[in-house]
Design a protein around this motif. Structure first.
Motif, PDB file in Angstrom:
ATOM      1  N   UNK A  12       0.645  -1.117   0.157  1.00 39.56           N
ATOM      2  CA  UNK A  12      -0.009   0.038  -0.074  1.00 39.56           C
ATOM      3  C   UNK A  12       0.790   1.237   0.014  1.00 39.56           C
ATOM      4  N   UNK A  13       2.111   1.049  -0.688  1.00 37.80           N
ATOM      5  CA  UNK A  13       2.737   2.401  -0.572  1.00 37.80           C
ATOM      6  C   UNK A  13       2.661   3.186  -1.733  1.00 37.80           C
ATOM      7  N   UNK A  14       1.924   2.374  -2.508  1.00 39.47           N
ATOM      8  CA  UNK A  14       1.806   3.083  -4.048  1.00 39.47           C
ATOM      9  C   UNK A  14       2.367   2.447  -5.259  1.00 39.47           C
ATOM     10  N   UNK A  15       3.298   1.410  -4.952  1.00 41.33           N
ATOM     11  CA  UNK A  15       4.126   0.643  -5.968  1.00 41.33           C
ATOM     12  C   UNK A  15       3.175   0.370  -7.306  1.00 41.33           C
ATOM     13  N   UNK A  16       2.291  -0.193  -6.917  1.00 40.81           N
ATOM     14  CA  UNK A  16       1.441  -0.550  -8.427  1.00 40.81           C
ATOM     15  C   UNK A  16       0.667   0.338  -8.969  1.00 40.81           C
ATOM     16  N   UNK A  17       0.483   1.462  -8.141  1.00 41.15           N
ATOM     17  CA  UNK A  17      -0.275   2.809  -8.859  1.00 41.15           C
ATOM     18  C   UNK A  17       0.904   3.380  -9.742  1.00 41.15           C
ATOM     19  N   UNK A  18       2.187   3.491  -9.192  1.00 40.28           N
ATOM     20  CA  UNK A  18       3.331   4.094  -9.906  1.00 40.28           C
ATOM     21  C   UNK A  18       3.465   3.293 -11.117  1.00 40.28           C
ATOM     22  N   UNK A  19       3.626   1.946 -10.946  1.00 41.90           N
ATOM     23  CA  UNK A  19       3.994   0.825 -12.077  1.00 41.90           C
ATOM     24  C   UNK A  19       2.699   1.218 -13.170  1.00 41.90           C
ATOM     25  N   UNK A  20       1.553   1.628 -12.756  1.00 42.32           N
ATOM     26  CA  UNK A  20       0.360   1.506 -13.593  1.00 42.32           C
ATOM     27  C   UNK A  20       0.568   2.791 -14.449  1.00 42.32           C
ATOM     28  N   UNK A  21       1.044   4.003 -13.753  1.00 42.30           N
ATOM     29  CA  UNK A  21       1.245   5.189 -14.557  1.00 42.30           C
ATOM     30  C   UNK A  21       2.569   5.061 -15.567  1.00 42.30           C
ATOM     31  N   UNK A  22       3.585   4.414 -15.026  1.00 40.07           N
ATOM     32  CA  UNK A  22       4.726   4.119 -15.680  1.00 40.07           C
ATOM     33  C   UNK A  22       4.446   3.407 -17.237  1.00 40.07           C
ATOM     34  N   UNK A  23       3.797   2.355 -17.191  1.00 38.49           N
ATOM     35  CA  UNK A  23       3.570   1.476 -17.992  1.00 38.49           C
ATOM     36  C   UNK A  23       2.088   1.294 -18.636  1.00 38.49           C
ATOM     37  N   UNK A  24       1.341   2.308 -18.153  1.00 33.07           N
ATOM     38  CA  UNK A  24      -0.052   2.518 -18.641  1.00 33.07           C
ATOM     39  C   UNK A  24      -0.771   1.185 -18.450  1.00 33.07           C
ATOM     40  N   UNK A  25      -0.251   0.234 -17.737  1.00 28.46           N
ATOM     41  CA  UNK A  25      -1.008  -1.105 -17.505  1.00 28.46           C
ATOM     42  C   UNK A  25      -1.849  -0.826 -16.423  1.00 28.46           C
ATOM     43  N   UNK A  26      -3.013  -1.598 -16.311  1.00 26.58           N
ATOM     44  CA  UNK A  26      -4.029  -1.579 -15.313  1.00 26.58           C
ATOM     45  C   UNK A  26      -3.587  -2.866 -14.235  1.00 26.58           C
TER      46      UNK A  26
END
Length: 357
Positions: A12-26
């Motif tokens: 819940x630090x925001x890793x996957x949200x950051x990854x989503x933004x980086x790669x535009x993957x959901x």
């Protein structure tokens, strides 16, 4: 040359949200621990406005940026190195990464739980680093009997053994190898996590992004490593906007550069990398090389035959080319040079290699 950055942090630090933004993957970005089970791997183009300029000059059909691969693994919890939570099995996914990006939560949100019950960036950083240190100590403990045996047989192996024991002492004292600035070359075969360069991303809300005293305190926590401040949720919205809308939103927030652009740029700089450029009717492209690379090494990034049969490199700086308006004009003004094997590449060199195979 591929650049890979492993993303680590507490759940819940925001890793996957950051990854989503980086790669535009959901990828799944749920507000509970271990939402990321298998590692998410994404290849991201490094923003480079020079490519659009070259594409216009050369009437290129497409642009191809340099790339960074990001690996997002499950959140690490206290005791992961001993098997707590998902254990440290996921750490194996980032052992071969070039750098580690630690995402630390700064934002407050009652709807997003914190595994330790309270938001405390200093404590979170310590938790992650402790788990990485413990994982490295396990790696060293497993390797030492083999290294000691090799050193008894071959005296040339004494130096690597000494380096590993020195690293073990640093880790026993609670410091990372990167922070201790040890020579990492003798340790390379062990793929130690704390020997990699560290980048620190602080996931803030919009108010915290404008709080300079807070940002200064957080910078001090990780100095001399680079600290990057962003709002992962805002970044994920920016990538869905067109350029004008994104610029308008950033201006309203008082931000001059998207956090994702900063992350890519700092990642390159931390690893001592730079880009050179090639351009023609088919494509304008950025290629990744290490700073200090010679011309034949740069040629080899395109194709190994280019390096083997290297003759000369025809080079013009990006700035000189743009000022001249075309390669023909740049040649007429004496801005295009023929360089040999000893030429040290500069960032933004526009190059055409001459080779013989």
């Amino acid at each position: 040359m591929a650049l890979t950055i492993g993303i680590v942090g507490l759940p819940n630090a925001g890793k996957s949200t950051l990854f989503n933004a980086l790669t535009r993957n959901n990828v799944l970005a749920a507000s509970y621990p271990f939402a990321t089970i298998d590692p998410n791997i994404g290849v991201v183009g490094v923003p480079d406005p020079r490519l659009a300029v070259l594409a216009e000059l050369f009437q290129s059909d497409r642009t191809v940026p340099a790339t960074v691969s990001f690996v997002d693994i499950a959140g690490i919890v206290r005791g992961a190195s001993k098997g707590e939570g998902m254990g440290n099995a996921f750490l194996s996914h980032i052992r071969e990464a070039d750098a580690i990006c630690q995402v630390t939560r700064v934002f407050e949100d009652p709807d997003v739980t914190h595994v330790d019950g309270a938001v405390n960036p200093a404590s979170d950083i310590e938790t992650i680093e402790t788990e990485l240190i413990l994982a490295d100590l396990q790696t060293i403990e497993k390797a030492l009997p083999r290294l000691e045996k090799e050193a008894r047989i071959n005296k040339d192996k004494l130096a690597p053994l000494t380096a590993v024991k020195q690293a073990q002492q640093v880790l026993d004292n609670g410091r990372t190898i990167f922070a201790a600035d040890l020579d990492r070359a003798p340790l390379r075969d062990l793929f130690l996590l704390t020997a990699k360069p560290f980048l620190y991303v602080f996931n803030c809300d919009s108010d915290e992004l404008s709080n300079e005293p807070l940002k200064q305190r957080l910078r001090a926590l990780v100095a001399p490593a680079e600290a990057i401040f962003l709002d992962a949720k805002i970044e994920s919205e920016l990538v869905e906007m067109d350029a004008d809308e994104a610029r308008e939103l950033l201006a309203e927030m008082g931000i001059t550069e998207p956090g994702l652009d900063v992350l890519a740029r700092v990642g390159f700089d931390t690893l001592g990398l730079q880009t050179f450029l090639t351009a023609g009717p088919k494509e304008s492209r950025a290629w990744t090389i290490r700073k200090g690379a010679m011309a034949p090494e740069a040629a080899g990034v395109i194709h190994s035959d280019f390096q083997k049969g290297f003759i000369r490199a025809e080079i013009v700086s990006f700035g000189d080319l743009v000022s001249a308006g075309s390669m023909q004009n740049a040649r007429a003004k004496g801005k295009v040079r023929l360089e040999g094997k000893d030429y040290v590449m500069a960032d933004g060199d526009v190059v055409e290699f001459r080779f013989n195979v």
